[in-house]
Design an enzyme around this catalytic site. Structure first.
Site, PDB file in Angstrom:
ATOM      1  CD  GLU A   1       6.440  48.917  68.121  1.00 27.16           C
ATOM      2  OE1 GLU A   1       6.206  49.464  67.037  1.00 27.16           O
ATOM      3  OE2 GLU A   1       5.636  48.898  69.091  1.00 27.16           O
ATOM      4  N   GLY A   2       9.964  48.758  71.079  1.00 26.04           N
ATOM      5  CA  GLY A   2      10.595  47.790  71.978  1.00 26.04           C
ATOM      6  C   GLY A   2       9.531  46.846  72.520  1.00 26.04           C
TER       7      GLY A   2
ATOM      8  CG  PHE B   1       8.394  46.808  78.278  1.00 25.72           C
ATOM      9  CD1 PHE B   1       7.555  46.342  79.272  1.00 25.72           C
ATOM     10  CD2 PHE B   1       9.583  46.156  78.061  1.00 25.72           C
ATOM     11  CE1 PHE B   1       7.898  45.258  80.044  1.00 25.72           C
ATOM     12  CE2 PHE B   1       9.945  45.070  78.823  1.00 25.72           C
ATOM     13  CZ  PHE B   1       9.105  44.615  79.820  1.00 25.72           C
TER      14      PHE B   1
ATOM     15  CB  THR C   1       5.434  52.857  70.105  1.00 23.08           C
ATOM     16  OG1 THR C   1       4.638  51.691  69.900  1.00 23.08           O
ATOM     17  CG2 THR C   1       5.878  53.395  68.768  1.00 23.08           C
ATOM     18  CB  VAL C   2      10.682  54.936  71.289  1.00 15.05           C
ATOM     19  CG1 VAL C   2      11.439  56.154  71.799  1.00 15.05           C
ATOM     20  CG2 VAL C   2      10.904  53.751  72.220  1.00 15.05           C
TER      21      VAL C   2
ATOM     22  CE  LYS D   1      11.074  51.836  76.022  1.00 15.71           C
ATOM     23  NZ  LYS D   1      12.010  51.077  76.839  1.00 15.71           N
TER      24      LYS D   1
ATOM     25  CG  ASP E   1      17.173  45.099  79.130  1.00 16.14           C
ATOM     26  OD1 ASP E   1      17.726  44.030  78.785  1.00 16.14           O
ATOM     27  OD2 ASP E   1      16.234  45.602  78.501  1.00 16.14           O
TER      28      ASP E   1
HETATM   29  N1  ATP Z   1      16.375  58.369  74.197  1.00 17.76           N
HETATM   30  C1  ATP Z   1      16.287  57.949  72.949  1.00 17.76           C
HETATM   31  N2  ATP Z   1      16.713  58.728  71.950  1.00 17.76           N
HETATM   32  C2  ATP Z   1      16.632  58.314  70.663  1.00 17.76           C
HETATM   33  N3  ATP Z   1      16.143  57.116  70.293  1.00 17.76           N
HETATM   34  C3  ATP Z   1      15.692  56.283  71.241  1.00 17.76           C
HETATM   35  C4  ATP Z   1      15.739  56.650  72.618  1.00 17.76           C
HETATM   36  N4  ATP Z   1      15.249  55.615  73.344  1.00 17.76           N
HETATM   37  C5  ATP Z   1      14.922  54.657  72.470  1.00 17.76           C
HETATM   38  N5  ATP Z   1      15.181  55.044  71.199  1.00 17.76           N
HETATM   39  C6  ATP Z   1      14.948  54.267  69.974  1.00 17.76           C
HETATM   40  O1  ATP Z   1      13.837  53.437  70.165  1.00 17.76           O
HETATM   41  C7  ATP Z   1      14.194  52.073  69.993  1.00 17.76           C
HETATM   42  C8  ATP Z   1      13.368  51.222  70.902  1.00 17.76           C
HETATM   43  O2  ATP Z   1      13.770  51.482  72.225  1.00 17.76           O
HETATM   44  P1  ATP Z   1      13.246  50.629  73.434  1.00 17.76           P
HETATM   45  O3  ATP Z   1      14.064  50.981  74.614  1.00 17.76           O
HETATM   46  O4  ATP Z   1      11.788  50.762  73.561  1.00 17.76           O
HETATM   47  O5  ATP Z   1      13.449  49.168  72.952  1.00 17.76           O
HETATM   48  P2  ATP Z   1      14.691  48.220  72.913  1.00 17.76           P
HETATM   49  O6  ATP Z   1      15.644  48.587  74.002  1.00 17.76           O
HETATM   50  O7  ATP Z   1      15.238  48.201  71.521  1.00 17.76           O
HETATM   51  O8  ATP Z   1      14.003  46.844  73.199  1.00 17.76           O
HETATM   52  P3  ATP Z   1      13.339  46.347  74.565  1.00 17.76           P
HETATM   53  O9  ATP Z   1      12.206  47.229  74.892  1.00 17.76           O
HETATM   54  O10 ATP Z   1      12.926  44.985  74.209  1.00 17.76           O
HETATM   55  O11 ATP Z   1      14.413  46.411  75.610  1.00 17.76           O
HETATM   56  C9  ATP Z   1      15.687  52.022  70.242  1.00 17.76           C
HETATM   57  O12 ATP Z   1      16.263  50.928  69.602  1.00 17.76           O
HETATM   58  C10 ATP Z   1      16.136  53.358  69.672  1.00 17.76           C
HETATM   59  O13 ATP Z   1      16.278  53.249  68.291  1.00 17.76           O
END
Ligand code: ATP
Length: 451
Positions: free
Chosen positions: A136-137, A139, A141-142, A156, A254
């Site tokens: 979850e970020g 922006f 949910t992943v 995402k 970022d």
């Molecule tokens: N390509 C990917 N492969 C595997 N896991 C991923 C991938 N992209 C993201 N994730 C997982 O999803 C989580 C959330 O990613 P996301 O980029 O949405 O948020 P973030 O970078 O942690 O925070 P923010 O959105 O605030 O920058 C990550 O911490 C990671 O655990």
């Protein structure tokens, strides 16, 4: 000094394609090293025209009867056929299939992506099942998903209303640009999907968590110094590629430990291009004026002050990341004593006081070679963290320095050294008894052997 062996995976088919396009239109890029002033003048004068031609060549409208569709790359990349069947769960944010059937959607992707559709994404994620949620970020949910062709993807899914609903053409084109970049240390962006209120970004799935999770010991066995150096070099290569070797320089904006994904072999891939911005290409313009984006703790103070984004903002964030990797601490540690809360300040002070060993991640094995690395990496970080961007090194320079540090580390680590001094354990440093390691009695007085 020995120069960094080229880390970049060129030429790639897509780079070749882009270069061919560039040649056809009379402009060049930093990569092929043919830029000279007359060409730049030409580019400057004809920038709009070229952009138009380029856009026309590269993109086409997917269907005439969907005028609001986003642009998709040519050469019959992908379409997103919308079927009438209901694939959606009862999540309130998901619309009924009939709404989808009458709305518009598109998938943009690079040439490596087979045909996949919104339908397939929904199937791949099992209707966005919570079981497939991997993160979850800010922006959205992943989700993890498996496409029909067997490939694992991370999807995402943007929070509705959290992200600019009316994604501008510029942003979409940036996504397109990003979908065409290719580097071993960058998470591959497969495409972007927009469908009604839904916005999703599809990227390569990386299976071994984030750098932050490894530093926190939530995953793996704690990274050894050699692994941290490899990871730092991977990140430096990826950002150098973005800054210098794409057709148009790209600023990530970022860079942070949770955006560094780790492979099974403990190598790094830089992820999350949500904020990425094309940098100024005009040689007379050294920055892009933009709304501040990024993450607290990693944000370049010069960018905060001036609103002007340059590639040196990534260098600053990389400096924070280097400190993080050497200390194991988060950039902001609010529960620590006041003087230790801002990790870069605390660690750089330790460097200035000749006490880097006290800033070293307690998880790291202590040995003269590791101490040398911490000192040199913190020195490099210090230059990256210079308040004024012009004083910071380029990412390429950072990569070169890291290569040198790694080389020295390897030489020292394998060369026979006198038996290590044994100290009494103190502070928060665990005892280690691996090759050449020692425990620390009086951290305040330790001066490591740099010979
Ligand atoms: N390509 C990917 N492969 C595997 N896991 C991923 C991938 N992209 C993201 N994730 C997982 O999803 C989580 C959330 O990613 P996301 O980029 O949405 O948020 P973030 O970078 O942690 O925070 P923010 O959105 O605030 O920058 C990550 O911490 C990671 O655990």
């Amino acid at each position: 000094m020995k120069k960094t062996p080229s880390p970049f995976n060129f030429p790639s088919p897509s780079n070749q394609r882009r270069q061919n396009l560039n040649m056809q239109h009379g402009y060049t890029n930093k990569h092929n090293h043919t830029t000279h002033s007359s060409v730049l003048d030409y580019v400057k004068g004809a920038a709009k025209k070229v952009a138009g031609v380029f856009t026309k060549l590269l993109f086409r409208r997917r269907k005439q009867n969907h005028p609001e569709e986003i642009l998709v790359p040519d050469s019959s990349r992908n379409t997103a056929p919308i079927r009438g069947t209901s694939y959606f769960s009862s999540e309130s944010s998901l619309k009924s299939s009939s709404t989808y059937a009458s709305s518009t959607s598109s998938v943009v992707s690079n040439g490596q992506v087979g045909n996949f559709s919104l339908e397939e994404i929904i199937m791949a994620t099992e209707k966005f099942s919570p079981a497939n949620k991997i993160g979850e970020g800010a922006f959205g949910t992943v989700y993890k998903g498996r496409l029909k062709d067997g490939r694992l993807v991370a999807i995402k899914r943007m929070k509705q209303n959290k992200y600019d609903k009316r994604l501008s053409l510029e942003f979409k084109n940036e996504i397109l640009t990003l979908s065409m970049i290719e580097h071993l240390n960058l998470v591959r962006l497969y495409g972007y999907l927009e469908h009604g209120d839904e916005q999703m970004i599809l990227v390569e799935y990386i299976s071994n968590g984030t750098l932050r999770e490894h530093l926190d010991g939530k995953l793996g066995n704690g990274l050894e110094m050699s692994e941290r150096l490899e990871i730092a070099i991977d990140i430096a290569h990826a950002i150098t590629y973005l800054h210098m070797y794409t057709d148009h320089p790209i600023i990530h904006r970022d860079i942070k430990a949770s955006n560094i994904l780790i492979t099974e072999k403990l190598r790094a891939k830089v992820a999350d291009f949500g904020f990425a911005r094309l940098a100024a290409k005009d040689p007379d313009t050294s920055h892009v004026s933009t709304q501040i984006k990024g993450t607290v703790g990693y944000l370049d103070p010069d960018y905060l002050r001036t609103n002007q984004l340059t590639d040196k903002s990534d260098v600053y964030s990389f400096g924070v990341l280097l400190v993080e990797m050497m200390t194991g601490r988060q950039p902001i540690e609010s529960k620590r004593p006041t003087l230790e809360r801002v990790t870069i300040r605390w660690a750089i002070q330790k460097l200035k006081d000749g006490e880097v060993v006290l800033a070293m991640d307690p998880r790291l094995k202590r040995c003269p070679a590791s101490n040398m690395v911490v000192e040199k990496v913190l020195k490099l970080a210090h230059t990256c963290l210079a308040p004024l961007r012009k004083s910071r090194p380029s990412m390429k320079k950072c990569a070169e320095e890291l290569w040198d540090i790694r080389k020295e580390f390897k030489e020292r680590f394998v060369s026979p050294s006198p038996p290590p001094l044994i100290f009494r354990h103190s502070d928060n440093f665990p005892e280690r008894d691996a090759l050449g390691s020692f425990s620390i009695e009086d951290g305040e007085n330790i001066k490591f052997d740099s010979a």
